[in-house]
Design a protein around this motif. Structure first.
Motif, PDB file in Angstrom:
ATOM      1  N   LYS A 168       3.291  12.645   7.737  1.00  0.00           N
ATOM      2  CA  LYS A 168       2.922  12.486   6.330  1.00  0.00           C
ATOM      3  C   LYS A 168       3.909  13.274   5.480  1.00  0.00           C
ATOM      4  O   LYS A 168       4.194  14.433   5.760  1.00  0.00           O
ATOM      5  CB  LYS A 168       1.498  12.990   6.096  1.00  0.00           C
TER       6      LYS A 168
ATOM      7  N   SER B 209       5.115  13.709   1.222  1.00  0.00           N
ATOM      8  CA  SER B 209       4.869  13.384  -0.192  1.00  0.00           C
ATOM      9  C   SER B 209       3.596  12.570  -0.356  1.00  0.00           C
ATOM     10  O   SER B 209       3.532  11.647  -1.181  1.00  0.00           O
ATOM     11  CB  SER B 209       6.061  12.627  -0.789  1.00  0.00           C
ATOM     12  N   GLY B 210       2.586  12.857   0.472  1.00  0.00           N
ATOM     13  CA  GLY B 210       1.306  12.174   0.384  1.00  0.00           C
ATOM     14  C   GLY B 210       1.289  10.783   0.971  1.00  0.00           C
ATOM     15  O   GLY B 210       0.300  10.057   0.839  1.00  0.00           O
ATOM     16  N   ILE B 211       2.367  10.378   1.621  1.00  0.00           N
ATOM     17  CA  ILE B 211       2.461   9.031   2.187  1.00  0.00           C
ATOM     18  C   ILE B 211       2.532   9.128   3.709  1.00  0.00           C
ATOM     19  O   ILE B 211       3.284   9.936   4.263  1.00  0.00           O
ATOM     20  CB  ILE B 211       3.719   8.302   1.661  1.00  0.00           C
ATOM     21  N   HIS B 212       1.747   8.309   4.395  1.00  0.00           N
ATOM     22  CA  HIS B 212       1.811   8.217   5.849  1.00  0.00           C
ATOM     23  C   HIS B 212       3.052   7.387   6.233  1.00  0.00           C
ATOM     24  O   HIS B 212       3.163   6.230   5.835  1.00  0.00           O
ATOM     25  CB  HIS B 212       0.549   7.552   6.395  1.00  0.00           C
TER      26      HIS B 212
ATOM     27  N   ASP C 284       0.862  -1.181   0.000  1.00  0.00           N
ATOM     28  CA  ASP C 284       0.000   0.000   0.000  1.00  0.00           C
ATOM     29  C   ASP C 284       0.897   1.229   0.000  1.00  0.00           C
ATOM     30  O   ASP C 284       1.524   1.561   1.009  1.00  0.00           O
ATOM     31  CB  ASP C 284      -0.903  -0.016   1.241  1.00  0.00           C
ATOM     32  N   VAL C 285       0.983   1.929  -1.155  1.00  0.00           N
ATOM     33  CA  VAL C 285       1.898   3.063  -1.273  1.00  0.00           C
ATOM     34  C   VAL C 285       1.424   4.270  -0.476  1.00  0.00           C
ATOM     35  O   VAL C 285       2.113   5.274  -0.419  1.00  0.00           O
ATOM     36  CB  VAL C 285       2.094   3.455  -2.750  1.00  0.00           C
ATOM     37  N   SER C 286       0.243   4.181   0.121  1.00  0.00           N
ATOM     38  CA  SER C 286      -0.218   5.291   0.951  1.00  0.00           C
ATOM     39  C   SER C 286       0.385   5.237   2.344  1.00  0.00           C
ATOM     40  O   SER C 286       0.219   6.159   3.136  1.00  0.00           O
ATOM     41  CB  SER C 286      -1.751   5.272   1.054  1.00  0.00           C
ATOM     42  N   GLU C 287       1.078   4.142   2.656  1.00  0.00           N
ATOM     43  CA  GLU C 287       1.685   3.989   3.979  1.00  0.00           C
ATOM     44  C   GLU C 287       3.075   3.381   3.831  1.00  0.00           C
ATOM     45  O   GLU C 287       3.303   2.500   3.006  1.00  0.00           O
ATOM     46  CB  GLU C 287       0.831   3.076   4.857  1.00  0.00           C
TER      47      GLU C 287
END
Length: 461
Positions: free
Chosen positions: A50, A52-55, A7-10
């Motif tokens: 957070k 670059s938009g990543i947690h 999951d590239v969001s984390e």
């Protein structure tokens, strides 16, 4: 089976590396702000944010001493390294191995990195990429988070128990100390309304590199002992501190893994003679232990051998002095002692649970240490450590004989080289560096000419 796509969001990251490699700077660069301090920590530090938009969950693991083998690293460092990967559950996506490109990286450094990193996983090297100044490696973990948290909780509970024991002993000691001073008839020992010893005599003991000379300088308050060179003979310095006349004797250290049986006779003799430099005897023997170096069972036995070289009663007058205390960060000394296991715990208990921590150039360290020494003296009903006088006399005679021989050799060399401007090329005449220092003790004046050493006015021994 196949791995699920990440999951590239984390992103969960663990920073590892030796001390001062730049882990904190890397963490701050990732977040784009100051999240990690420059102060070295001996426990894991976790930050979330957070970028670059990543947690991002970022765990900074404590660093080990750059060239120290895994065996010599404190157990707390090793346990925190293992725990670091459990702090970003279910597991870290990335482990960053930080290596400072501005510092030398030799074979011993490589071995230290390999040994420490392989604590995380046997397969860690299959996923490792080294980026100098921002090293990057992928890692897996088989460590169970519940086990590590349980271990951490047990450690904190044991540390709290030790603190209570020490506090209870201190309260008992304070009562005994008050009675001791009330029974004192020598008013010179009880100035004003704050009774304390008018004289405090201290002898420093410990393995080479433990920080004895540096500790002596901290106590005295200035550079009186050479913290870099190897102490070959006992050295004594005196200073008035907080209304007390303080005498500090530094003694030669032993190899941390060298048993008493294999130690040079000169080393053993000088340790014993250190007791005679502060008559009628030292109030305290400070057993210096560096917190960066783990006390294994073998090293514990070696330390015991050297302390008991004095005599069995030496333990009643001994305080463990932990050096380089800034390395602990916010870890309490009790947590450190408990984390290191039985060898260090046994050593501290043999000293009656008396210990103190020195942090670099913190003068409050000294005041508190002197108070602990006075507490111990009160517990011993005013008794100081006393060595066997006959044994000391024999040691003194041997020392004088060596000094005479060293001076005679140097006189012979000087007679052969009367027209020489320097004696530097003749140092080969000495059996060892210790023989040379024996000669120095026989000189009344040393001066330099054109960066060469010259000696005059020999003292008759």
């Amino acid at each position: 089976g196949e791995r699920a796509p990440m999951d590239v969001s984390e992103l969960r990251i663990v920073l590892v590396g030796y001390r001062n490699a730049g882990k904190s700077s890397v963490g701050n660069t990732i977040f784009g702000r100051a999240e990690f301090g420059s102060k070295q920590a001996i426990k894991c530090v976790t930050r979330r944010g957070k970028t670059s938009g990543i947690h991002v969950t970022l765990v900074e693991a404590p660093g080990w001493k750059a060239n120290i083998a895994l065996e010599r690293s404190p157990l707390l460092i090793k346990r925190e390294l293992e725990r670091s990967i459990t702090l970003c559950a279910p597991e870290p996506h990335v482990i960053l191995l930080v290596i400072d490109v501005d510092k030398s990286f030799k074979e011993r450094h490589r071995r230290a990195v390999q040994e420490h990193l392989e604590l995380l996983s046997e397969k860690v090297w299959n996923h490792t990429i080294v980026l100098f100044s921002c090293s990057l490696s992928l890692g897996d973990s088989t460590i169970e988070a519940a086990d590590m948290e349980k271990l951490k909780t047990e450690l904190e509970e044991r540390a709290a128990k030790r603190r209570k024991i020490v506090l209870r002993e201190n309260e008992t000691l304070m009562f005994k100390k008050t009675n001791h001073w009330n029974n004192c008839t020598n008013s010179s020992n009880v100035p004003g309304d704050s009774p304390h010893l008018s004289q405090v005599r201290i002898v420093l003991l410990g393995y080479r590199g433990s920080g004895k000379s540096s500790s002596g300088n901290i106590i005295i308050g200035r550079e009186q002992f050479d913290p870099v060179g190897r102490t070959a003979q006992c050295e004594k310095r005196e200073e008035e501190i907080s209304g007390r006349q303080v005498t500090v004797v530094d003694t030669p250290g032993w190899g941390c893994d060298v048993t008493i049986e294999n130690a040079p006779e000169r080393t053993k003799r000088e340790i014993l003679l250190g007791m005679s430099l502060c008559p009628p005897g030292p109030h305290a023997l400070l057993l210096v232990v560096r917190v960066e170096n783990s006390v294994t069972e073998k090293r514990k036995k070696t330390i015991e051998e050297y302390v008991e070289l004095l005599n069995e009663g030496a333990w009643d007058h001994t305080i463990v002095l932990f050096t380089y205390g800034e390395y602990l960060g916010d870890t309490t000394i009790e947590e450190f002692i408990e984390s290191e296991g039985k060898p260090l715990q046994t050593l501290v208990e043999k000293c009656g649970n008396r210990y103190h921590v020195f942090k670099h150039k913190n003068r409050r360290n000294v005041t508190e240490l002197l108070e602990k020494i006075e507490d111990m003296v009160a517990k011993n009903n005013g008794r100081v450590y006393t060595a066997d006088k006959d044994r000391l006399e024999v040691m003194n005679q041997k020392r004088e004989e060596e000094g005479k021989k060293a001076c005679e050799r140097m006189r012979s060399v000087q007679n052969k080289r009367k027209n020489s401007k320097s004696l530097m090329g003749e140092f080969i005449a000495f059996d060892s560096f210790c023989s040379f220092t024996q000669f120095l003790h026989g000189c009344t004046e040393i001066y330099t000419v054109n960066n060469s050493i010259n000696f005059i006015n020999y003292r008759k021994i």
